[in-house]
Design a protein around this motif. Structure first.
Motif, PDB file in Angstrom:
ATOM      1  N   ILE A 106       0.829  -1.206   0.000  1.00  0.00           N
ATOM      2  CA  ILE A 106       0.000   0.000   0.000  1.00  0.00           C
ATOM      3  C   ILE A 106       0.863   1.256   0.000  1.00  0.00           C
ATOM      4  CG2 ILE A 106      -1.648   1.339   1.373  1.00  0.00           C
ATOM      5  CD1 ILE A 106      -2.779  -1.374   2.353  1.00  0.00           C
ATOM      6  N   ALA A 107       1.978   1.212   0.736  1.00  0.00           N
ATOM      7  CA  ALA A 107       2.867   2.369   0.845  1.00  0.00           C
ATOM      8  C   ALA A 107       3.862   2.466  -0.312  1.00  0.00           C
ATOM      9  CB  ALA A 107       3.629   2.315   2.167  1.00  0.00           C
ATOM     10  N   ASP A 108       3.775   1.531  -1.271  1.00  0.00           N
ATOM     11  CA  ASP A 108       4.665   1.527  -2.435  1.00  0.00           C
ATOM     12  C   ASP A 108       6.121   1.354  -2.005  1.00  0.00           C
ATOM     13  OD1 ASP A 108       5.004   1.569  -5.209  1.00  0.00           O
ATOM     14  OD2 ASP A 108       5.521   3.697  -5.218  1.00  0.00           O
ATOM     15  N   ARG A 109       6.332   0.430  -1.051  1.00  0.00           N
ATOM     16  CA  ARG A 109       7.668   0.120  -0.564  1.00  0.00           C
ATOM     17  C   ARG A 109       7.994  -1.340  -0.849  1.00  0.00           C
ATOM     18  NH1 ARG A 109       7.723  -0.449   4.378  1.00  0.00           N
ATOM     19  NH2 ARG A 109       5.637   0.114   5.100  1.00  0.00           N
ATOM     20  N   THR A 110       9.272  -1.671  -0.837  1.00  0.00           N
ATOM     21  CA  THR A 110       9.691  -3.068  -0.950  1.00  0.00           C
ATOM     22  C   THR A 110       9.175  -3.830   0.262  1.00  0.00           C
ATOM     23  OG1 THR A 110      11.676  -2.418  -2.148  1.00  0.00           O
ATOM     24  CG2 THR A 110      11.679  -4.603  -1.124  1.00  0.00           C
ATOM     25  N   PRO A 111       8.511  -4.972   0.061  1.00  0.00           N
ATOM     26  CA  PRO A 111       7.935  -5.670   1.210  1.00  0.00           C
ATOM     27  C   PRO A 111       8.995  -6.331   2.079  1.00  0.00           C
ATOM     28  CG  PRO A 111       7.598  -6.940  -0.788  1.00  0.00           C
ATOM     29  CD  PRO A 111       8.174  -5.618  -1.221  1.00  0.00           C
ATOM     30  N   PRO A 112       8.752  -6.405   3.381  1.00  0.00           N
ATOM     31  CA  PRO A 112       9.655  -7.129   4.269  1.00  0.00           C
ATOM     32  C   PRO A 112       9.443  -8.626   4.104  1.00  0.00           C
ATOM     33  CG  PRO A 112       7.720  -6.446   5.482  1.00  0.00           C
ATOM     34  CD  PRO A 112       7.568  -5.879   4.091  1.00  0.00           C
ATOM     35  N   GLU A 163       5.421  -0.834  -9.966  1.00  0.00           N
ATOM     36  CA  GLU A 163       5.760  -2.264 -10.025  1.00  0.00           C
ATOM     37  C   GLU A 163       5.828  -2.905  -8.642  1.00  0.00           C
ATOM     38  OE1 GLU A 163       9.621  -0.280  -9.161  1.00  0.00           O
ATOM     39  OE2 GLU A 163       7.902   0.173 -10.466  1.00  0.00           O
ATOM     40  N   ARG A 164       5.948  -2.096  -7.592  1.00  0.00           N
ATOM     41  CA  ARG A 164       6.033  -2.664  -6.248  1.00  0.00           C
ATOM     42  C   ARG A 164       4.695  -3.214  -5.752  1.00  0.00           C
ATOM     43  NH1 ARG A 164       9.935   1.360  -6.217  1.00  0.00           N
ATOM     44  NH2 ARG A 164       8.408   2.993  -5.811  1.00  0.00           N
ATOM     45  N   SER A 165       3.640  -3.001  -6.541  1.00  0.00           N
ATOM     46  CA  SER A 165       2.345  -3.609  -6.225  1.00  0.00           C
ATOM     47  C   SER A 165       2.234  -5.028  -6.775  1.00  0.00           C
ATOM     48  CB  SER A 165       1.207  -2.752  -6.792  1.00  0.00           C
ATOM     49  OG  SER A 165       1.096  -1.548  -6.062  1.00  0.00           O
ATOM     50  N   VAL A 166       3.290  -5.517  -7.411  1.00  0.00           N
ATOM     51  CA  VAL A 166       3.309  -6.878  -7.956  1.00  0.00           C
ATOM     52  C   VAL A 166       4.195  -7.741  -7.066  1.00  0.00           C
ATOM     53  CG1 VAL A 166       3.800  -8.299  -9.981  1.00  0.00           C
ATOM     54  CG2 VAL A 166       3.065  -5.907 -10.270  1.00  0.00           C
ATOM     55  N   ILE A 167       3.616  -8.767  -6.459  1.00  0.00           N
ATOM     56  CA  ILE A 167       4.384  -9.641  -5.574  1.00  0.00           C
ATOM     57  C   ILE A 167       4.091 -11.099  -5.895  1.00  0.00           C
ATOM     58  CG2 ILE A 167       4.506  -7.927  -3.715  1.00  0.00           C
ATOM     59  CD1 ILE A 167       2.383  -9.532  -2.204  1.00  0.00           C
TER      60      ILE A 167
END
Length: 201
Positions: A106-112, A163-167
Protein backbone atom coordinates in the motif's frame (compact mmCIF):
# COMPACT_ATOMS: atom_id res chain seq x y z
CA UNK A 1 -6.13 1.87 -2.16
CA UNK A 2 -8.56 1.24 -4.97
CA UNK A 3 -11.96 -0.16 -5.66
CA UNK A 4 -11.78 -3.25 -7.86
CA UNK A 5 -12.20 -2.48 -11.53
CA UNK A 6 -15.28 -3.82 -13.28
CA UNK A 7 -14.99 -7.10 -15.16
CA UNK A 8 -15.37 -5.15 -18.41
CA UNK A 9 -12.55 -2.76 -17.49
CA UNK A 10 -10.39 -5.71 -16.39
CA UNK A 11 -10.80 -7.38 -19.77
CA UNK A 12 -10.22 -4.11 -21.64
CA UNK A 13 -7.05 -3.39 -19.66
CA UNK A 14 -5.61 -6.78 -20.63
CA UNK A 15 -6.52 -6.27 -24.29
CA UNK A 16 -5.07 -2.76 -24.27
CA UNK A 17 -1.78 -4.16 -22.98
CA UNK A 18 -1.60 -6.38 -26.06
CA UNK A 19 -2.53 -9.69 -24.43
CA UNK A 20 -4.23 -12.65 -26.06
CA UNK A 21 -7.24 -13.37 -23.82
CA UNK A 22 -9.71 -16.25 -23.76
CA UNK A 23 -12.90 -15.99 -21.72
CA UNK A 24 -13.88 -19.23 -19.99
CA UNK A 25 -17.57 -19.71 -19.38
CA UNK A 26 -19.37 -17.10 -17.29
CA UNK A 27 -16.12 -15.87 -15.77
CA UNK A 28 -17.52 -12.40 -15.01
CA UNK A 29 -19.89 -13.81 -12.37
CA UNK A 30 -17.85 -16.79 -11.16
CA UNK A 31 -16.46 -15.82 -7.74
CA UNK A 32 -16.48 -16.35 -3.97
CA UNK A 33 -18.13 -13.02 -3.12
CA UNK A 34 -20.69 -14.67 -0.83
CA UNK A 35 -17.86 -15.96 1.34
CA UNK A 36 -16.10 -12.68 2.10
CA UNK A 37 -15.42 -9.16 0.87
CA UNK A 38 -13.76 -8.20 -2.41
CA UNK A 39 -11.77 -4.96 -2.18
CA UNK A 40 -10.26 -2.57 -1.57
CA UNK A 41 -7.56 -3.91 -3.89
CA UNK A 42 -3.89 -3.10 -3.51
CA UNK A 43 -1.87 -5.27 -5.89
CA UNK A 44 -1.29 -8.27 -8.10
CA UNK A 45 -0.24 -11.70 -6.82
CA UNK A 46 1.64 -14.14 -9.08
CA UNK A 47 1.49 -17.92 -8.59
CA UNK A 48 2.51 -21.15 -10.26
CA UNK A 49 -0.07 -23.90 -10.61
CA UNK A 50 2.08 -26.98 -9.81
CA UNK A 51 0.37 -28.66 -12.78
CA UNK A 52 1.10 -29.46 -16.40
CA UNK A 53 -1.19 -29.32 -19.40
CA UNK A 54 -3.16 -26.22 -20.29
CA UNK A 55 -6.65 -27.76 -20.39
CA UNK A 56 -6.25 -29.53 -17.05
CA UNK A 57 -4.75 -26.41 -15.47
CA UNK A 58 -7.52 -24.12 -16.67
CA UNK A 59 -10.20 -26.51 -15.48
CA UNK A 60 -8.60 -26.86 -12.04
CA UNK A 61 -8.23 -23.10 -11.63
CA UNK A 62 -11.83 -22.52 -12.65
CA UNK A 63 -13.46 -25.33 -10.63
CA UNK A 64 -11.01 -25.80 -7.76
CA UNK A 65 -10.96 -29.00 -5.75
CA UNK A 66 -12.83 -30.46 -2.79
CA UNK A 67 -10.75 -28.69 -0.14
CA UNK A 68 -10.47 -25.43 -2.07
CA UNK A 69 -13.44 -24.43 -4.27
CA UNK A 70 -12.85 -22.40 -7.38
CA UNK A 71 -12.20 -20.07 -8.87
CA UNK A 72 -8.57 -20.21 -7.74
CA UNK A 73 -7.55 -16.98 -9.52
CA UNK A 74 -8.77 -14.37 -11.96
CA UNK A 75 -6.66 -15.46 -14.89
CA UNK A 76 -4.58 -18.49 -15.86
CA UNK A 77 -1.49 -17.70 -17.94
CA UNK A 78 -0.57 -20.76 -19.96
CA UNK A 79 2.81 -21.61 -21.47
CA UNK A 80 1.90 -20.03 -24.81
CA UNK A 81 1.24 -16.66 -23.19
CA UNK A 82 -2.56 -16.76 -23.37
CA UNK A 83 -4.53 -15.37 -20.42
CA UNK A 84 -7.60 -17.51 -19.69
CA UNK A 85 -10.14 -15.64 -17.55
CA UNK A 86 -11.80 -18.06 -15.13
CA UNK A 87 -13.32 -15.83 -12.45
CA UNK A 88 -13.88 -12.28 -11.32
CA UNK A 89 -14.37 -10.91 -7.85
CA UNK A 90 -13.16 -12.67 -4.75
CA UNK A 91 -11.21 -15.81 -5.67
CA UNK A 92 -9.42 -18.47 -3.62
CA UNK A 93 -5.84 -17.64 -4.55
CA UNK A 94 -4.02 -15.64 -1.89
CA UNK A 95 -5.21 -17.04 1.43
CA UNK A 96 -3.93 -15.52 4.64
CA UNK A 97 -0.72 -13.53 4.48
CA UNK A 98 1.46 -11.00 6.25
CA UNK A 99 -0.11 -7.65 7.16
CA UNK A 100 3.34 -6.01 7.12
CA UNK A 101 3.69 -7.03 3.47
CA UNK A 102 0.25 -5.60 2.70
CA UNK A 103 1.17 -2.30 4.38
CA UNK A 104 4.39 -2.14 2.34
CA UNK A 105 2.48 -2.73 -0.92
CA UNK A 106 0.00 0.00 0.00
CA UNK A 107 2.87 2.37 0.84
CA UNK A 108 4.66 1.53 -2.44
CA UNK A 109 7.67 0.12 -0.56
CA UNK A 110 9.69 -3.07 -0.95
CA UNK A 111 7.94 -5.67 1.21
CA UNK A 112 9.65 -7.13 4.27
CA UNK A 113 10.09 -10.89 4.65
CA UNK A 114 6.73 -12.54 5.32
CA UNK A 115 6.61 -14.19 8.72
CA UNK A 116 2.93 -14.43 9.63
CA UNK A 117 -0.40 -15.31 8.06
CA UNK A 118 -3.09 -13.11 9.60
CA UNK A 119 -4.56 -11.03 6.77
CA UNK A 120 -7.10 -11.96 4.08
CA UNK A 121 -5.31 -11.68 0.75
CA UNK A 122 -8.25 -12.88 -1.35
CA UNK A 123 -9.90 -9.57 -0.55
CA UNK A 124 -7.00 -7.35 -1.55
CA UNK A 125 -5.16 -8.90 -4.52
CA UNK A 126 -5.83 -9.75 -8.13
CA UNK A 127 -4.38 -13.18 -8.84
CA UNK A 128 -2.79 -14.85 -11.85
CA UNK A 129 -2.00 -18.56 -11.78
CA UNK A 130 0.76 -19.45 -14.24
CA UNK A 131 1.03 -22.92 -15.74
CA UNK A 132 4.21 -24.50 -14.35
CA UNK A 133 5.00 -27.62 -12.35
CA UNK A 134 6.86 -25.52 -9.81
CA UNK A 135 9.63 -28.08 -9.46
CA UNK A 136 12.44 -25.71 -10.41
CA UNK A 137 13.03 -27.61 -13.66
CA UNK A 138 9.90 -26.87 -15.68
CA UNK A 139 10.81 -24.00 -18.03
CA UNK A 140 9.15 -20.61 -18.21
CA UNK A 141 8.83 -19.78 -21.93
CA UNK A 142 9.51 -16.21 -23.04
CA UNK A 143 5.91 -15.88 -24.27
CA UNK A 144 4.60 -16.76 -20.83
CA UNK A 145 6.96 -14.43 -18.98
CA UNK A 146 6.02 -11.58 -21.31
CA UNK A 147 2.33 -12.28 -20.70
CA UNK A 148 2.86 -12.21 -16.92
CA UNK A 149 4.66 -8.88 -17.31
CA UNK A 150 1.92 -7.45 -19.51
CA UNK A 151 -0.92 -8.68 -17.28
CA UNK A 152 0.64 -7.24 -14.14
CA UNK A 153 1.43 -3.97 -15.91
CA UNK A 154 -2.12 -3.71 -17.24
CA UNK A 155 -3.60 -3.68 -13.75
CA UNK A 156 -0.91 -1.41 -12.35
CA UNK A 157 -1.43 0.99 -15.22
CA UNK A 158 -5.19 1.11 -14.63
CA UNK A 159 -4.86 1.76 -10.91
CA UNK A 160 -1.81 4.03 -11.08
CA UNK A 161 0.30 1.56 -9.11
CA UNK A 162 4.05 1.07 -9.44
CA UNK A 163 5.76 -2.26 -10.03
CA UNK A 164 6.03 -2.66 -6.25
CA UNK A 165 2.35 -3.61 -6.22
CA UNK A 166 3.31 -6.88 -7.96
CA UNK A 167 4.38 -9.64 -5.57
CA UNK A 168 4.79 -13.39 -5.62
CA UNK A 169 2.84 -15.77 -3.42
CA UNK A 170 6.13 -16.62 -1.69
CA UNK A 171 6.41 -12.96 -0.63
CA UNK A 172 2.90 -12.94 0.83
CA UNK A 173 2.35 -16.21 2.66
CA UNK A 174 4.98 -18.03 4.74
CA UNK A 175 5.83 -21.48 3.43
CA UNK A 176 4.91 -20.75 -0.20
CA UNK A 177 7.53 -21.05 -2.94
CA UNK A 178 5.63 -19.84 -5.98
CA UNK A 179 6.27 -18.72 -8.59
CA UNK A 180 9.29 -21.01 -8.37
CA UNK A 181 11.79 -20.33 -11.13
CA UNK A 182 10.74 -16.70 -11.60
CA UNK A 183 12.73 -13.85 -10.04
CA UNK A 184 10.16 -11.43 -8.70
CA UNK A 185 12.75 -8.65 -8.66
CA UNK A 186 13.43 -9.24 -12.36
CA UNK A 187 9.70 -9.37 -13.08
CA UNK A 188 9.16 -6.08 -11.28
CA UNK A 189 11.95 -4.49 -13.32
CA UNK A 190 10.18 -5.62 -16.48
CA UNK A 191 6.87 -4.22 -15.24
CA UNK A 192 8.55 -0.92 -14.33
CA UNK A 193 10.03 -0.62 -17.81
CA UNK A 194 6.68 -1.37 -19.44
CA UNK A 195 4.88 1.17 -17.27
CA UNK A 196 7.47 3.77 -18.21
CA UNK A 197 6.91 3.19 -21.91
CA UNK A 198 4.72 5.74 -23.69
CA UNK A 199 2.80 3.08 -25.59
CA UNK A 200 1.21 -0.11 -24.30
CA UNK A 201 2.24 -2.25 -27.27
Amino acid sequence: MARPMSAKDFLTALWDEGLRVKQVGDWRHHNRNRHGPWGEVHGVLIHHTATSGADRTIRLCRDGRDALPGPLCHGVITKDGTVHLVGYGRTNHAGLGDDDVLRAVIADRTPPPDDEATTDGNRHFYGFECENRGNGEDPWPDAQLEAIERAAAALCRHHGWSERSVIGHLEWQPGKVDPRGVSMDALRRRVRARLAATACR
